[in-house]
Motif scaffolding. Structure first.
Motif, short mmCIF file in Angstrom:
data_model
loop_
_atom_site.label_atom_id
_atom_site.label_comp_id
_atom_site.label_asym_id
_atom_site.label_seq_id
_atom_site.Cartn_x
_atom_site.Cartn_y
_atom_site.Cartn_z
N GLN A 1 55.52 22.56 13.80
CA GLN A 1 54.59 23.67 13.92
C GLN A 1 53.25 23.18 14.44
N THR B 1 66.75 12.96 19.14
CA THR B 1 66.51 13.66 17.88
C THR B 1 65.04 13.58 17.47
N PHE C 1 76.30 9.24 15.22
CA PHE C 1 75.61 10.46 15.64
C PHE C 1 75.52 11.46 14.47
N VAL D 1 68.37 13.59 9.72
CA VAL D 1 67.31 14.46 10.23
C VAL D 1 67.34 15.80 9.52
N PHE E 1 74.19 5.79 20.38
CA PHE E 1 73.50 6.05 19.12
C PHE E 1 71.99 6.08 19.31
N VAL F 1 73.00 10.30 11.95
CA VAL F 1 71.63 10.60 12.37
C VAL F 1 71.31 12.06 12.14
N SER G 1 62.38 16.58 17.09
CA SER G 1 61.62 16.84 15.87
C SER G 1 60.14 17.03 16.18
N VAL H 1 70.91 9.18 21.09
CA VAL H 1 70.91 10.33 20.20
C VAL H 1 69.70 10.30 19.28
N LEU H 2 69.41 9.10 18.75
CA LEU H 2 68.28 8.95 17.84
C LEU H 2 66.97 9.30 18.55
N LEU I 1 61.63 19.18 8.81
CA LEU I 1 60.37 18.93 9.49
C LEU I 1 59.25 18.84 8.46
N PRO I 2 58.34 17.93 8.67
CA PRO I 2 57.26 17.78 7.68
C PRO I 2 56.35 19.00 7.66
#
Lengths: 166, 149
Positions: free
Chosen positions: B20, B11, A8, A15, B4, A11, B15, B7-8, A20-21
């Motif tokens: 934006q 996440t 976790f 990230v 895992f 990850v 994102s 969570v991935l 963020l892109p």
């Protein structure tokens, strides 16, 4: 459970590191500009005069008030030609007496070049010629051929300048 | 492993949800400079272009609106350097005046955080008029870019 905690964290680290892109929105516009043909001529004086003088002492009388400042502004096509000409409306006249316009000559300086010429009532004479658009300035000084053969009087003629761009 | 993957997945969803969202549009895709006498009109103005923009989910990050010319104004073999085109933009801030470039994107507006609902700015482009230009109809494309962060 003891094994999932490190995964976790891994990850989260990945990230967080990548972030963020950056994103973008774009839009196009076209600019159009019209440039039209245009010509403008300005002279510092609309009248010149040749004072009376003894032909033996002053065979060539310079005009007063001296040189005329000539400004030529023109827009033309790429590789185009800008031409300034002058023509007399006839001979110098005083009543029934005349003096040929060709007895008036000129000398030019500046952007008008160092050319000399003489007036004509029949064919426009080229004062200057250039290629491409732009502003040119120069001077033109007129001279009168003074002769004993002239009848007395006050002589007048009109000169017409023509600026063309092609 | 199941945890895992969970969570991935969360996440990744997070994102995506946090990215934006930007919106940009122009009232006109064509900006026209009419032919004018350089002595009478040394600076030729085009009709104003309304820029509508919106920035969402930007938190406190910065955003910017830029413009870049694709080249000089061109008419056959003739060119007018694109730096002869300037603009006046309102309201200021976030908008600012500037000069077009074909090499470096120039900032038109910038700020931070969100701009929501959609907001309108006005840009009036101006062309420095000159007797030295050859006659013709010149054209070029400009690219507006709204970016965040």
């Amino acid at each position: 459970m003891p094994r999932t905690v490190p995964l976790f964290l891994v990850v989260l680290v990945i990230v967080a590191a990548s972030g963020l892109p950056a994103i973008a929105q774009t839009s196009n516009a076209t600019l159009n500009a019209s440039v039209n043909g245009l010509a403008r001529l300005s002279l510092s004086s609309a009248a010149i005069s040749f004072p009376d003088a003894d032909p033996d002492a002053v065979p060539s009388i310079q005009a007063a008030p001296g040189a005329i400042n000539v400004t030529v502004k023109a827009r033309t096509l790429p590789g185009g030609t800008v031409t300034l000409t002058v023509v007399a409306n006839g001979p110098l006249r005083s009543g029934i007496d005349t003096i040929p316009a060709s007895n008036i000559t000129w000398g030019a300086t500046g952007a008008l070049g160092s050319a000399t010429g003489h007036l004509s009532a029949a064919v426009p004479q080229v004062v200057g010629s250039w290629s491409a658009s732009g502003i040119r300035t120069g001077t033109q000084t007129f001279f009168f051929r003074n002769l004993w053969s002239y009848a007395t009087g006050t002589y007048t003629l009109t000169m017409t300048y023509t600026l063309s761009a092609a | 492993m199941k945890t895992f993957l969970t969570v991935l997945a969360l996440t990744c969803l997070s994102s995506t949800a946090l990215a934006q969202q930007l919106d940009l549009s122009l009232s006109s895709a064509v900006v026209t400079f009419p032919g004018s006498d350089p002595d009478a009109v040394p600076l030729v103005s085009a009709a104003p272009v309304q820029v509508t923009y919106r920035v969402r989910q930007n938190n406190k990050a910065t955003w910017s609106l830029t413009i870049l010319g694709a080249g000089d104004l061109i008419s056959g073999p003739s060119r007018i350097d694109i730096t002869n085109v300037t603009w006046v933009a309102t309201p200021a801030p976030p908008f600012q005046n500037g000069t077009l470039s074909k090499t470096v994107a120039q900032r038109i507006a910038s700020g931070s955080g969100n701009v929501n609902p959609s907001t309108i700015g006005s840009i009036t482009f101006r062309l420095a008029n000159s007797w030295t230009y050859s006659t013709g109809t010149y054209t070029q494309t400009v690219l507006f870019t709204l970016t965040a962060p």
